[in-house]
Design a protein around this motif. Structure first.
Motif, mmCIF file in Angstrom:
data_model
loop_
_atom_site.group_PDB
_atom_site.id
_atom_site.type_symbol
_atom_site.label_atom_id
_atom_site.label_comp_id
_atom_site.label_asym_id
_atom_site.label_seq_id
_atom_site.Cartn_x
_atom_site.Cartn_y
_atom_site.Cartn_z
ATOM 1 N N LEU A 112 78.093 27.460 36.585
ATOM 2 C CA LEU A 112 78.984 26.263 35.639
ATOM 3 C C LEU A 112 79.539 25.218 36.128
ATOM 4 C CD1 LEU A 112 82.037 29.000 35.927
ATOM 5 C CD2 LEU A 112 80.880 28.154 34.195
ATOM 6 N N LEU A 113 78.420 24.548 37.793
ATOM 7 C CA LEU A 113 78.381 23.431 37.759
ATOM 8 C C LEU A 113 77.068 22.935 38.007
ATOM 9 C CD1 LEU A 113 80.091 23.466 41.198
ATOM 10 C CD2 LEU A 113 80.930 22.062 39.022
ATOM 11 N N GLU A 114 76.313 24.095 36.863
ATOM 12 C CA GLU A 114 74.902 23.421 36.669
ATOM 13 C C GLU A 114 75.122 21.374 36.047
ATOM 14 O OE1 GLU A 114 70.755 24.982 34.752
ATOM 15 O OE2 GLU A 114 72.288 25.861 35.013
ATOM 16 N N GLY A 115 73.904 21.055 36.692
ATOM 17 C CA GLY A 115 73.849 19.569 35.806
ATOM 18 C C GLY A 115 75.040 18.810 35.981
ATOM 19 N N LEU A 116 76.368 18.914 37.352
ATOM 20 C CA LEU A 116 77.567 18.292 37.302
ATOM 21 C C LEU A 116 77.176 17.858 38.401
ATOM 22 C CD1 LEU A 116 79.756 20.201 35.441
ATOM 23 C CD2 LEU A 116 78.898 18.317 34.227
ATOM 24 N N VAL A 117 76.976 18.923 39.488
ATOM 25 C CA VAL A 117 76.956 19.355 41.039
ATOM 26 C C VAL A 117 75.566 19.092 41.587
ATOM 27 C CG1 VAL A 117 78.299 19.359 43.448
ATOM 28 C CG2 VAL A 117 79.552 18.578 41.088
ATOM 29 N N PRO A 118 74.978 18.476 42.362
ATOM 30 C CA PRO A 118 73.140 19.487 42.965
ATOM 31 C C PRO A 118 74.008 19.869 43.756
ATOM 32 C CG PRO A 118 73.885 16.421 43.830
ATOM 33 C CD PRO A 118 75.032 17.280 43.144
ATOM 34 N N PRO A 119 72.747 21.300 43.761
ATOM 35 C CA PRO A 119 73.051 22.612 44.593
ATOM 36 C C PRO A 119 73.825 22.197 46.061
ATOM 37 C CG PRO A 119 71.997 22.949 43.363
ATOM 38 C CD PRO A 119 71.794 21.088 43.247
ATOM 39 N N GLU A 120 72.329 21.796 45.975
ATOM 40 C CA GLU A 120 73.364 21.142 48.134
ATOM 41 C C GLU A 120 74.669 20.779 48.628
ATOM 42 O OE1 GLU A 120 70.331 17.696 46.616
ATOM 43 O OE2 GLU A 120 70.762 19.608 46.565
ATOM 44 N N ARG A 121 75.537 20.434 47.469
ATOM 45 C CA ARG A 121 76.500 19.601 47.739
ATOM 46 C C ARG A 121 77.467 20.694 47.609
ATOM 47 N NH1 ARG A 121 77.457 14.750 50.250
ATOM 48 N NH2 ARG A 121 75.535 13.984 49.754
ATOM 49 N N ILE A 122 76.899 22.180 46.793
ATOM 50 C CA ILE A 122 78.254 23.605 47.103
ATOM 51 C C ILE A 122 78.225 24.052 48.036
ATOM 52 C CG2 ILE A 122 78.611 24.965 45.070
ATOM 53 C CD1 ILE A 122 76.955 23.619 43.536
ATOM 54 N N TYR A 123 79.289 24.438 48.444
ATOM 55 C CA TYR A 123 79.891 25.403 49.676
ATOM 56 C C TYR A 123 80.454 26.906 48.835
ATOM 57 C CZ TYR A 123 77.402 22.198 52.918
ATOM 58 O OH TYR A 123 76.539 22.000 53.727
ATOM 59 N N CYS A 124 80.454 27.865 49.271
ATOM 60 C CA CYS A 124 80.542 28.789 47.993
ATOM 61 C C CYS A 124 80.220 30.301 49.092
ATOM 62 C CB CYS A 124 80.376 29.080 46.879
ATOM 63 S SG CYS A 124 78.970 29.053 46.123
#
Length: 220
Positions: free
Chosen positions: A107-119
């Motif tokens: 859902l965040l693809e293309g919006l936020v770089p994966p390395e900035r996501i913690y889940c």
């Protein structure tokens, strides 16, 4: 050197609805309701409640759940512009989510770089969905957060940094206690009012950008 750091929740904050609740309403047996109520009343930990809720779902539902969320989940107005604004104005933006990787990343693809996501993570190798916890509580937290947002704040910032938290739910309450400013809606907004946390209400991310613009104008 001090930094301006933003910690933004995902479910019910970036997205208009809470995706875990949407999944449970669509796919889970009625037992999930008592677990949800236990988490919201803080009688059981987020980690325990979410783990047990997903354990009610067969692993075979993975692709159907992803398809369902791609069709129904919507990103809150202004988020894409907000990401660009943060990047262009010296803010470090991290997404800290109690959600699960198999739907947060798509859902965040293309919006936020994966390395900035913690889940949180998920294991579909068994009969039911098993939730994995790569960002558990540090030695300063014993809340059973699952994805421990206060621990991530301590890991990613120093005491001198300006810390802004954006969120909506019980999973954002502990990190909000450590923030210089909270931008809140729904449950978190009520708690900020009740506990006296410095806060602003938001409906869309245009409201968040307006707050940041005013902050820049007065130099705080």
């Amino acid at each position: 050197m001090t930094k301006n750091v933003i910690f933004c929740d995902f479910d019910g904050t970036i997205t208009n609805n809470d995706n875990i609740i949407a999944i449970m309403k669509k796919f889970a047996p009625p037992e999930w309701l008592a677990l949800k109520d236990g988490v919201l009343s803080q009688q059981i930990s987020v980690q325990e409640g979410v783990g047990k809720m997903f354990a009610l779902l067969p692993s075979s539902l993975k692709e159907e759940i992803i398809r369902f969320l791609k069709e129904t989940a919507s990103i809150r107005s202004g988020f894409q512009e907000f990401v660009r604004y943060a990047e262009g104005n010296g803010y470090e933006l991290f997404i800290v989510s109690g959600g699960i990787d198999f739907f947060v990343y798509p859902l965040l693809e293309g919006l936020v770089p994966p390395e900035r996501i913690y889940c949180n993570g998920a294991d579909f190798s068994g009969e039911t969905i098993k939730i994995l916890w790569p960002h558990e509580c540090d030695e300063q937290c014993d809340n059973g957060c699952g994805c421990c947002k206060p621990s991530l704040l301590r890991k990613l910032t120093s005491k001198e940094d300006y810390k802004l938290v954006i969120g909506d739910s019980v999973t954002d309450l502990a990190i909000s206690q450590l923030a210089d400013q909270v931008i809140a809606r729904d449950f978190l907004l009520e708690k900020c009012r009740e506990l006296g946390f410095p806060h602003k209400e938001f409906v869309t991310f245009h409201d968040v950008m307006e707050f940041l613009e005013k902050k820049a104008e007065v130099g705080i």
